[in-house]
Write an enzyme that holds these catalytic residues in place. Structure first.
Site, PDB file in Angstrom:
ATOM      1  N   ALA A 100      -7.154   1.443 -33.497  1.00 38.11           N
ATOM      2  CA  ALA A 100      -6.760   1.375 -32.089  1.00 38.11           C
ATOM      3  C   ALA A 100      -5.243   1.468 -31.963  1.00 38.11           C
ATOM      4  O   ALA A 100      -4.508   1.167 -32.907  1.00 38.11           O
ATOM      5  CB  ALA A 100      -7.255   0.065 -31.482  1.00 38.11           C
TER       6      ALA A 100
ATOM      7  N   ARG B 151     -14.307   4.427 -38.981  1.00 38.60           N
ATOM      8  CA  ARG B 151     -15.611   5.030 -39.206  1.00 38.60           C
ATOM      9  C   ARG B 151     -15.443   6.389 -39.883  1.00 38.60           C
ATOM     10  O   ARG B 151     -16.382   6.942 -40.417  1.00 38.60           O
ATOM     11  CB  ARG B 151     -16.372   5.153 -37.880  1.00 38.60           C
ATOM     12  CG  ARG B 151     -16.962   3.821 -37.428  1.00 38.60           C
ATOM     13  CD  ARG B 151     -17.385   3.875 -35.978  1.00 38.60           C
ATOM     14  NE  ARG B 151     -16.248   4.168 -35.108  1.00 38.60           N
ATOM     15  CZ  ARG B 151     -16.346   4.370 -33.788  1.00 38.60           C
ATOM     16  NH1 ARG B 151     -17.526   4.312 -33.213  1.00 38.60           N
ATOM     17  NH2 ARG B 151     -15.277   4.617 -33.078  1.00 38.60           N
TER      18      ARG B 151
ATOM     19  N   LEU C  89     -10.847  -3.980 -32.394  1.00 36.06           N
ATOM     20  CA  LEU C  89     -11.984  -3.195 -31.895  1.00 36.06           C
ATOM     21  C   LEU C  89     -12.267  -3.513 -30.421  1.00 36.06           C
ATOM     22  O   LEU C  89     -11.805  -4.526 -29.903  1.00 36.06           O
ATOM     23  CB  LEU C  89     -13.228  -3.524 -32.736  1.00 36.06           C
ATOM     24  CG  LEU C  89     -13.114  -3.198 -34.229  1.00 36.06           C
ATOM     25  CD1 LEU C  89     -14.271  -3.834 -35.004  1.00 36.06           C
ATOM     26  CD2 LEU C  89     -13.091  -1.688 -34.429  1.00 36.06           C
TER      27      LEU C  89
ATOM     28  N   LYS D 179      -7.395  -9.876 -28.129  1.00 31.28           N
ATOM     29  CA  LYS D 179      -7.889 -10.476 -26.897  1.00 31.28           C
ATOM     30  C   LYS D 179      -8.362  -9.379 -25.966  1.00 31.28           C
ATOM     31  O   LYS D 179      -7.862  -8.265 -26.075  1.00 31.28           O
ATOM     32  CB  LYS D 179      -6.837 -11.361 -26.246  1.00 31.28           C
ATOM     33  CG  LYS D 179      -5.384 -10.895 -26.316  1.00 31.28           C
ATOM     34  CD  LYS D 179      -5.037  -9.561 -25.724  1.00 31.28           C
ATOM     35  CE  LYS D 179      -5.453  -9.331 -24.306  1.00 31.28           C
ATOM     36  NZ  LYS D 179      -5.183  -7.926 -23.876  1.00 31.28           N
TER      37      LYS D 179
ATOM     38  N   ARG E 236     -11.312  -0.116 -21.821  1.00 35.70           N
ATOM     39  CA  ARG E 236     -11.207  -1.301 -20.969  1.00 35.70           C
ATOM     40  C   ARG E 236     -11.812  -1.144 -19.582  1.00 35.70           C
ATOM     41  O   ARG E 236     -11.752  -2.066 -18.772  1.00 35.70           O
ATOM     42  CB  ARG E 236      -9.731  -1.703 -20.874  1.00 35.70           C
ATOM     43  CG  ARG E 236      -9.233  -2.285 -22.177  1.00 35.70           C
ATOM     44  CD  ARG E 236      -7.720  -2.367 -22.216  1.00 35.70           C
ATOM     45  NE  ARG E 236      -7.127  -1.105 -22.600  1.00 35.70           N
ATOM     46  CZ  ARG E 236      -5.823  -0.915 -22.831  1.00 35.70           C
ATOM     47  NH1 ARG E 236      -4.977  -1.921 -22.669  1.00 35.70           N
ATOM     48  NH2 ARG E 236      -5.358   0.265 -23.197  1.00 35.70           N
TER      49      ARG E 236
ATOM     50  N   ASP F 144      -8.244  -7.847 -19.950  1.00 41.81           N
ATOM     51  CA  ASP F 144      -7.094  -7.229 -20.605  1.00 41.81           C
ATOM     52  C   ASP F 144      -5.775  -7.868 -20.166  1.00 41.81           C
ATOM     53  O   ASP F 144      -5.060  -8.442 -20.984  1.00 41.81           O
ATOM     54  CB  ASP F 144      -7.083  -5.729 -20.300  1.00 41.81           C
ATOM     55  CG  ASP F 144      -6.021  -5.009 -21.114  1.00 41.81           C
ATOM     56  OD1 ASP F 144      -5.838  -5.359 -22.289  1.00 41.81           O
ATOM     57  OD2 ASP F 144      -5.361  -4.101 -20.580  1.00 41.81           O
TER      58      ASP F 144
END
Lengths: 362, 362
Positions: free
Chosen positions: A16, A40, A80, A103, A175, A188
């Protein structure tokens, strides 16, 4: 062993955007090192490692499981999507990995409790990725808030965190997807507002939480903008506003009986190495009520390490204590995460209940 | 006639503390002059005139009626307790005096309508005493808020005005007495918060007003602290907090899609001759989300005359236009007063209704 005790070997689960910032922080922190990254796709992991300062012998994994199976990885950083936190934080803890968790920590406090219980059972440290808690400015501001003369008794706080997401974000970002991050802006950016509020009151839970009229949800029911009002049994009050739809703003305004604190960049300071805040104490007016006496004053705090490196350092120090000195994991950090998540859940519940007050049961 | 046209001769009804500041403002304003003062005690009127720069031949009256009967008085400034506004503003208007009226303008919008109607019938100017509206900084901030590029579309505002009243104030001041000023902190400091909110949205009334949980009332039911949440039909939102129980704080934080405005001394600037505000536009972060790009910028506005003198000058200019050029009274100012008062009334109604939303019917 370095002069700082153990150097904690980090594995990163996923590539990310925020993991780039934390990778640099792991490099900057004296008691931690980039050791492995999993994606992945092995190619993606390799590209990430190359672009983010991993050593040439860093271990690259094409699955999260494989990284967790590496016995030399001490700790994992989990950036993640929120919906995957419970699965991968639990898997990491069960493999004896300490967990630095982005978070919002979970989709709900109940889900987070599963993570906490697994970490406790496996004797691993759990901490969330709220970086500003670790800036030295935050401690300085807390000194002011604790000063019974300069600040007095806490009365009220307003906190705000917004940014103006672009159309692509509002359509495609993790998000705003109900299956990935169902709390949206509340999880967020609202996370930081609620954390700031709880931080000011030394994490005493409020009595009631009420969402404010005017929340905006997307077609899937994910929050794009909302606000809340919190009330404590002794009369303390708080409000917050969080949104993906307004220009970048991140404020804390805390009011005491004797003083006021203002900060406008509490989540991410304007500059990396120095940050300021403003206090006023005992202010009144001149004789004709034409000007302030005394005026507020600005305070500058410098830091050699950016706040995210200080966060990694604190986490690694706790992990080091567990590894080298047989200490128990620190329970403070998961508790702060849990309380923050709980309030987010209740704001959402109040929105779902037509903005009625929701009682807080810790 | 001065170079500024008519010099408006002011009579002051009562010797309230705030009248000292406005007396100086009348002296400073080039188109107005202190002419008379009335108190229920002639001695008090004499003392006030001596202490506040009245000319030696100023007319001193031992009753408000007597001042209103003086045909040479052009305009009155009314700093009386709010409950007396309707009686004396109406009496003044019926004697053909122009009325500069302290805020809150009345105990309710309905009561204020009586004042407005009387002023209209008698062709006299009515304006409230909200000084900050007249500071050149206010116009500069409005330029920013109107800038579709720099600020974008308005989304949300938070305003706050508090001061920590001492125990004597909380027991004895006019502003905590149900028979004198029943709205308490809401009428006194909340007035400015609501005015700021309405000012930002060009005085478009919201759809609903909801008081926030946690208001504090004294034994007589007068508000010592409260907050509110406002919602417009198109999704704009506002919150405010006002209190006699927290340290001096006076903030506006206005969020647009492209920009943010912050001001921390909007009601009474830190200094008389210069005042600042901060704007940010198009702010984001650097590549690693470690600092702001661009950072906010501060803007300084200087003024030769303090804002209260600019208020008197504007009022006197309108009065001068009526007197010398046969113009009609300006209807904008009473309308702003009326809208502000209406929102205050509805916040109080929501408190009385257990914090339920109240629909706004202009």
């Amino acid at each position: 062993m370095s002069e700082h005790g153990h150097v904690i070997k980090f594995g990163i689960l996923g590539c990310a955007g925020i993991a780039r910032k934390v990778s640099r922080a792991i490099t900057l922190s004296p008691n931690s090192a980039l050791f492995a990254v999993a994606s992945r796709s092995l190619d993606k992991a390799r590209l990430f490692a190359t672009a983010n300062g991993f050593p040439p012998d860093a271990r690259l994994y094409g699955s999260y499981e494989a990284l967790l199976d590496d016995p030399e990885v001490d700790a994992v950083y989990v950036p993640l999507p929120t919906s995957l936190h419970v699965v991968w934080a639990v898997a990491a803890a069960e493999k004896g990995k300490h967990v630095l968790l982005e978070k919002p920590v979970a989709l709900s406090a109940g889900e987070f409790d599963v993570i906490v219980a697994t970490c406790e059972r496996n004797g691993v440290q759990l901490m969330d990725g709220t970086m500003w808690m670790h800036h030295p400015r935050t401690a300085k501001m807390k000194d002011f808030l604790r000063d019974g003369d300069a600040f007095g008794r806490f009365m009220a706080i307003h906190s705000c965190f917004t940014f103006a997401a672009d159309p692509d974000f509002l359509k495609n970002d993790i998000r705003v997807k109900p299956d990935l991050d169902s709390l949206g802006a509340l999880g967020d950016v609202g996370w930081y507002c609620v954390r700031a509020i709880l931080w000011v009151v030394d994490f005493e839970l409020p009595k009631t939480v009420t969402a404010l009229q005017g929340s905006v949800l997307n077609d899937s029911g994910v929050i794009l903008s909302c606000g809340g009002s919190l009330l404590w049994g002794d009369g303390k009050v708080a409000t917050f506003h969080c949104s993906f739809m307004s220009h970048l703003t991140m404020d804390i305004t805390a009011l005491g009986t004797n003083g006021t604190l203002h900060v406008h960049d509490f989540v991410i300071p304007y500059q990396e190495k120095e940050a300021s805040y403003t206090t006023a104490s005992g202010s009144g007016f001149d004789d004709l009520v034409s000007c302030w006496v005394p005026k507020p004053s600005e305070h500058l705090v410098t830091t050699d390490l950016p706040q995210e490196a200080l966060m990694v350092k604190e986490f690694s120090s706790l992990v080091g204590g567990i590894k080298s000195r047989g200490l128990k994991p620190d329970t403070k950090w998961p508790l702060l995460s849990r309380k923050t998540q709980l309030i987010l859940d209740l704001v959402k519940k109040s929105i779902d209940n037509g903005f009625m007050p929701v009682e807080v049961i810790g």
